[in-house]
Design an enzyme around this catalytic site. Structure first.
Site, PDB file in Angstrom:
ATOM      1  CE  LYS A   1      59.140  56.449   6.993  1.00 34.21           C
ATOM      2  NZ  LYS A   1      58.969  57.049   8.281  1.00 34.21           N
TER       3      LYS A   1
ATOM      4  CG  HIS B   1      54.440  53.230  16.134  1.00 30.88           C
ATOM      5  ND1 HIS B   1      55.176  52.121  15.789  1.00 30.88           N
ATOM      6  CD2 HIS B   1      55.303  54.277  16.064  1.00 30.88           C
ATOM      7  CE1 HIS B   1      56.407  52.475  15.523  1.00 30.88           C
ATOM      8  NE2 HIS B   1      56.529  53.780  15.676  1.00 30.88           N
TER       9      HIS B   1
ATOM     10  NE  ARG C   1      49.257  80.270   2.775  1.00 29.84           N
ATOM     11  CZ  ARG C   1      49.118  81.543   2.437  1.00 29.84           C
ATOM     12  NH1 ARG C   1      49.973  82.108   1.624  1.00 29.84           N
ATOM     13  NH2 ARG C   1      48.119  82.244   2.895  1.00 29.84           N
TER      14      ARG C   1
ATOM     15  CG  HIS D   1      51.705  56.920  19.456  1.00 28.44           C
ATOM     16  ND1 HIS D   1      51.199  57.179  18.204  1.00 28.44           N
ATOM     17  CD2 HIS D   1      53.050  56.929  19.309  1.00 28.44           C
ATOM     18  CE1 HIS D   1      52.195  57.339  17.348  1.00 28.44           C
ATOM     19  NE2 HIS D   1      53.325  57.188  17.987  1.00 28.44           N
TER      20      HIS D   1
ATOM     21  CG  ASN E   1      51.405  54.002  12.095  1.00 25.71           C
ATOM     22  OD1 ASN E   1      52.410  54.707  12.217  1.00 25.71           O
ATOM     23  ND2 ASN E   1      50.378  54.370  11.355  1.00 25.71           N
TER      24      ASN E   1
ATOM     25  NE  ARG F   1      54.342  57.548   6.010  1.00 25.01           N
ATOM     26  CZ  ARG F   1      54.994  58.646   5.723  1.00 25.01           C
ATOM     27  NH1 ARG F   1      54.787  59.235   4.557  1.00 25.01           N
ATOM     28  NH2 ARG F   1      55.853  59.174   6.558  1.00 25.01           N
TER      29      ARG F   1
ATOM     30  CG  HIS G   1      58.728  56.850  19.784  1.00 24.26           C
ATOM     31  ND1 HIS G   1      57.362  56.790  19.762  1.00 24.26           N
ATOM     32  CD2 HIS G   1      59.132  56.405  18.552  1.00 24.26           C
ATOM     33  CE1 HIS G   1      56.947  56.346  18.583  1.00 24.26           C
ATOM     34  NE2 HIS G   1      57.999  56.097  17.835  1.00 24.26           N
TER      35      HIS G   1
ATOM     36  CD  GLU H   1      60.145  53.432  15.197  1.00 22.95           C
ATOM     37  OE1 GLU H   1      59.570  52.709  14.364  1.00 22.95           O
ATOM     38  OE2 GLU H   1      59.524  54.172  15.996  1.00 22.95           O
TER      39      GLU H   1
ATOM     40  CE  LYS I   1      52.945  59.295   9.049  1.00 20.79           C
ATOM     41  NZ  LYS I   1      52.587  58.141   9.909  1.00 20.79           N
TER      42      LYS I   1
ATOM     43  CD  GLU J   1      49.787  56.550   8.383  1.00 19.86           C
ATOM     44  OE1 GLU J   1      50.896  57.093   8.478  1.00 19.86           O
ATOM     45  OE2 GLU J   1      49.090  56.233   9.339  1.00 19.86           O
TER      46      GLU J   1
HETATM   47  N1  GLY Z   1      57.018  56.737  11.293  1.00 21.84           N
HETATM   48  C1  GLY Z   1      55.954  56.247  10.548  1.00 21.84           C
HETATM   49  C2  GLY Z   1      55.767  56.914   9.228  1.00 21.84           C
HETATM   50  O1  GLY Z   1      56.607  57.675   8.797  1.00 21.84           O
HETATM   51  O2  GLY Z   1      54.775  56.712   8.573  1.00 21.84           O
END
Ligand code: GLY
Length: 363
Positions: free
Chosen positions: A229, A250, A122, A254, A247, A243, A267, A186, A144, A239
């Site tokens: 960031k 993205h 955990r 994706h 994206n 946040r 990517h 990015e 993430k 998010e």
């Molecule tokens: N890569 C996008 C984020 O960390 O929210």
């Protein structure tokens, strides 16, 4: 030159630093101040090939028992199977709740290792040592972690904050050019959503041999992106709001990665095309954006996939299996103006299809 930022998170604050040749000292200081009985080194196979002696020396000098786990390159490592192998490795090698996992590699290594660290017992302490531009400016910060599922990218995972992020630009000396350009996308994303200075500063990517770029300028650029960031993830760790602006490009990207079977396009390449598509869509829904600031960087990209080889009919369907759906409609991050991202649900699929066509012309 080295600089340090702090990320405030619900799980505690953690430092993020960037500099040249800083990893030895950062790791030694961390372990000098911890009661860890041992540690795990999870490392990307290419990083291991190039930096094995240095990494072994650092961990030998730390003086704790450690086991290394090598992560094969490529998106295929972000799989349920590889996660199982990773957790198995931890459990069969005596992991304890206070045994840190040090993840050394790019986004794939960080995402897989982070998810393994979040789920074994955990949660065990996690340290990110990002070795690619992309991981330094984006994926190592903000917690993430995750793996892919056959229905889409990053669909299994957890928010799990590291205890420390150390970005040592020395690792970039062995990074292939393609990977630098992967990370550039990015960086340009931060230029689009937050700070226009980033476009001008990113011109250093036009250097023919990227190992020769001025370290101070590079570190300044990485730090600026890290700052954007950090600022965003501190405002919205899980998010629920801003946040999502990270994206930008993205949702298209994706789907493109999935249509290309996760291995014909990287990517970053997909994000670059995704940003062009998102700008095109922004204009279709009524905003007015001139894409020159990003398009200037188009010559740096060498897409290895042709649009005919993609499963183009499925692109919109793939977008729908991404996480950004609301009532059966796809949500996008669009630009209302440069550095003014907005979250928009687009109901008219013809507009989306037309933006796809515009972006795929680049292939
Ligand atoms: N890569 C996008 C984020 O960390 O929210």
């Amino acid at each position: 030159m080295s600089t340090k930022l702090t990320v405030k998170s619900a799980a505690g604050d953690y430092p993020v630093s960037v500099g040249f040749n800083i990893v030895d000292e950062a790791l030694k200081t961390y372990f000098d101040n911890s009661s860890a009985p041992a540690c795990f080194l999870f490392v990307d196979e290419n990083v291991w090939k190039h930096h094995q002696p240095k990494l072994k020396q650092i961990f030998d000098e730390i003086g704790l028992p450690y086991r290394s786990f090598i992560i094969p390159e490529g998106e295929k490592s972000k799989s349920i199977k590889q996660w199982q192998v990773a957790v198995n490795f931890l459990l069969k090698n005596g992991v304890r709740r206070n045994t840190p996992l040090v993840a050394v590699g790019g986004g794939i290594t960080g995402d897989l290792s982070g998810f393994a660290a979040s789920s074994a017992l955990r949660g065990i302490p996690l340290i990110h040592v990002p070795t690619t531009v992309l991981a330094m400016v984006d994926s190592s910060i903000g917690g993430k972690t995750g793996i892919n599922h056959e229905t889409g990218k990053n669909l299994i995972g957890a928010f799990y904050q590291p205890e420390m992020v150390v970005a040592d630009t020395q690792f970039l000396q062995t990074l292939p050019r393609k990977e630098w350009i992967n990370g550039l996308s990015e960086i340009l994303k931060y230029g689009a959503i937050s700070n226009s200075d980033i476009f001008e500063m990113s011109e250093l990517f036009f250097e023919e041999d990227l190992r020769q770029v001025d370290q101070q300028e590079l570190i300044k650029l990485i730090e600026l992106c890290m700052g954007v960031k950090v600022d965003i993830v501190q405002k919205d760790e899980f998010e629920g709001g801003v946040r999502a602006f990270l994206n930008f490009g993205h949702t298209f990207a994706h789907a493109l990665e999935k249509a290309a079977d996760f291995d014909q396009i990287s990517h970053g390449e997909a994000v670059f095309l995704g940003m062009l598509a998102a700008i095109d869509l922004s204009n279709r829904v009524g905003f007015s954006i001139d894409d020159r600031s990003i398009r200037t960087f188009r010559p740096l990209y060498n897409f290895g996939v042709s649009s005919d080889s993609l499963n183009r009919d499925r692109l919109i369907e793939y977008m729908k299996s991404d996480k950004k759906m609301v009532n059966e409609h796809i949500r996008f991050i669009l630009l209302k103006g440069w550095q003014h991202p907005v979250l928009r649900t687009v109901k008219d699929e013809t507009q989306i299809a037309d933006s796809w066509l515009a972006a795929l012309k680049e292939l």
